[in-house]
Design an enzyme around this catalytic site. Structure first.
Site, PDB file in Angstrom:
ATOM      1  N   SER A  87       0.796  -0.887   0.226  1.00  0.00           N
ATOM      2  CA  SER A  87       0.317  -0.152  -0.173  1.00  0.00           C
ATOM      3  C   SER A  87       0.767   1.322   0.096  1.00  0.00           C
ATOM      4  O   SER A  87       1.849   1.007   0.087  1.00  0.00           O
ATOM      5  CB  SER A  87      -1.130  -0.018   0.906  1.00  0.00           C
ATOM      6  N   ASN A  88       0.336   2.543   0.264  1.00  0.00           N
ATOM      7  CA  ASN A  88       0.901   3.676   0.097  1.00  0.00           C
ATOM      8  C   ASN A  88       0.601   4.348   1.756  1.00  0.00           C
ATOM      9  O   ASN A  88      -0.408   4.307   1.946  1.00  0.00           O
ATOM     10  CB  ASN A  88       1.160   4.126  -1.259  1.00  0.00           C
ATOM     11  N   TYR A  89       1.089   5.644   1.967  1.00  0.00           N
ATOM     12  CA  TYR A  89       0.452   6.678   2.506  1.00  0.00           C
ATOM     13  C   TYR A  89      -0.917   8.092   2.923  1.00  0.00           C
ATOM     14  O   TYR A  89      -1.003   7.841   3.711  1.00  0.00           O
ATOM     15  CB  TYR A  89       1.788   7.421   3.244  1.00  0.00           C
ATOM     16  N   SER A  90      -1.263   6.856   1.755  1.00  0.00           N
ATOM     17  CA  SER A  90      -2.555   8.005   1.219  1.00  0.00           C
ATOM     18  C   SER A  90      -3.169   7.732   2.255  1.00  0.00           C
ATOM     19  O   SER A  90      -3.908   7.019   2.823  1.00  0.00           O
ATOM     20  CB  SER A  90      -2.971   7.970  -0.041  1.00  0.00           C
ATOM     21  N   ALA A 104      -4.661   7.346  -4.563  1.00  0.00           N
ATOM     22  CA  ALA A 104      -3.190   6.708  -4.996  1.00  0.00           C
ATOM     23  C   ALA A 104      -3.256   5.174  -5.169  1.00  0.00           C
ATOM     24  O   ALA A 104      -3.496   4.104  -3.851  1.00  0.00           O
ATOM     25  CB  ALA A 104      -1.987   7.007  -3.377  1.00  0.00           C
TER      26      ALA A 104
END
Ligand code: PMT
Length: 415
Positions: A215-218, A282
């Protein structure tokens, strides 16, 4: 501005000396102007000058003398109700703080509180540059912007302190122009009103096994701010979001998804019906080809994951959009990358792309603020300063509205 009723709130900064000229310009344009002058404001500009140019007595005291016949004793309420707009120029650090916390102890603050919702409030902060940059002032500005006030960034130049910096109030002609534009917009209504807007937000989670994902930081903040701002303008908003920890904005339809493929499936039904598609999510570009059922065991020192491409939701919409539909994307980089943003505009057949950087402090993922550079299909580039995501969302939608009124919108590719 003909016939429009404007309250001009004047607080105590040196720029107050410019306000009689502003009143003259507004009157000349046909507006009916009343003045709410703070006690400190009266030390920088005379009540008599403002009364003379406006043709009205200046409102200062919340509680007029009880023995004057014909006095409106509840004018601290009626003045705000009377107005079509409130303009505060100059807005000092003290006034911003008092409005931000909801004080109501003079005519200016009372007008602010009693002004009915959805009427424009334009605030022109003006002060010493160091004061303007202070965290307290910026926090109060962010609070007021989040309430829907339009904050007009002060100009940079010589300040009363003898220093050069950002804090100057714009000239009366500029202020009058901004007021005219704001009133026009509120009178004609937003072109987004009644139109369908789809916003994607947040991260996606691409499953590795039963307990792990890529995943990512969004955080979803930017996308949620856009959904809320579009709703404020009367749009029918569908928000398709990955896993986030945010309240759904009032009046917005929310669809929760986990991964890119689910987001794609959720978005497709809206392709043909939406007027504007805004992709703030994102989305992971790749996903593990075959996610493992249950939890993977760490039996070997190395592990290889085979990743496959996810569908590009925005590119798909861009390729299919019909005349009049608008595709808006974001481009996130960790440094310089405006050229990539321009490429995305072309490659994904977008009408507008918002470039932002991720610096872990002020812009991009997670934080409450963002600095966007908007590039539209006409190659117009607008660099917005750092501001709360809610205000950045409004500024982005201002640009969308411009594009909606642009005949070139009907020249977008039809597939
Ligand atoms: O959620 P926040 O914490 O508030 O942070 C906001 C944000 C940084 C996530 C947001 O402002 C932002 O920049 N979103 C897009 C980030 C991104 O993934 O950019 P990209 O360059 O990888 O993608 C370009 C565009 O295509 C984006 O509009 C993206 O939503 C879209 N896209 C990308 C891949 C894909 N498979 N499908 C897509 O729709």
């Amino acid at each position: 501005m003909k016939g429009k009723r404007i309250i001009l709130g004047v607080s105590g900064g040196i720029a107050a000396y410019k306000t009689p000229q502003l009143v003259r310009l507004l009157k000349k344009a046909g507006a009916d102007v009343r003045i709410a002058l703070t006690a400190s404001g009266s030390r920088f500009v005379s009540e008599l000058a403002l009364a003379t140019v406006s043709g009205e007595s200046v409102c200062r005291e919340m509680f007029p003398p009880a023995d004057q016949p014909g006095t409106d004793f509840t004018r601290h309420i009626s003045l705000g109700e009377w107005a079509d707009a409130l303009v505060i120029a100059p807005a000092t650090a003290n006034t911003l703080a008092r409005l931000a916390v909801g004080m109501c102890d003079d005519m200016l603050s009372a007008c602010f509180i009693t002004l009915r919702p959805h009427k424009p409030v334009l605030i022109f902060p003006a002060m010493d540059g160091q004061m303007y940059r202070s965290p307290a002032v910026q926090r109060n500005i962010a609070t007021l912007a989040a309430q829907g006030c339009t904050i007009i960034e002060p100009e940079t130049g010589d300040l009363a302190s003898g220093q050069c910096g950002t804090g100057r109030m714009p000239e009366p002609e500029i202020i009058a122009g901004r007021i005219g534009a704001a009133l026009q917009k509120s009178a004609t209504g937003s072109p987004l009103s009644g139109r369908t807007v789809v916003v994607t937000a947040g991260p996606t989670r691409e499953k590795i096994d039963g307990v792990r994902f890529i995943s990512n930081y969004s955080s979803g903040k930017m996308g949620f701010a856009l959904a809320e701002a579009a709703r404020e303008r009367g749009a029918e908003v569908t928000l398709i979001t990955g896993p986030v920890n945010l309240e759904t904005p009032g009046g917005v339809e929310r669809l929760d998804v986990e991964n890119a493929c689910e987001m794609y499936e959720a978005a497709k039904p809206f392709y043909s019906t939406c007027a504007v598609f805004i992709a703030a999510a994102a989305v992971a570009d790749y996903r593990p080809e075959t996610p493992h059922e249950g939890k993977l065991k760490k039996n070997s020192p190395e592990m290889q994951l085979k990743l496959v491409r996810n569908p590009d939701i925005l590119a798909d919409f861009g390729a299919r959009k019909r005349p009049g539909q608008l595709a808006v994307g974001f481009a996130l980089e960790t440094g310089e990358g405006i050229a990539y943003a321009r490429c995305k505009l072309q490659e994904k057949n977008l009408d507008l792309v918002a470039f932002n950087t991720f610096d872990r402090k002020t812009s991009g993922f997670e934080v409450d603020t963002n600095a966007l550079t908007l590039i539209d299909r006409n190659h117009m580039e607008t660099v917005l300063p750092l501001m709360p995501k809610k205000e950045a969302a409004r500024r982005l939608l201002d640009h969308v509205e411009l594009l909606m009124g642009d005949p070139a919108a009907n020249m977008t590719t039809e597939k």
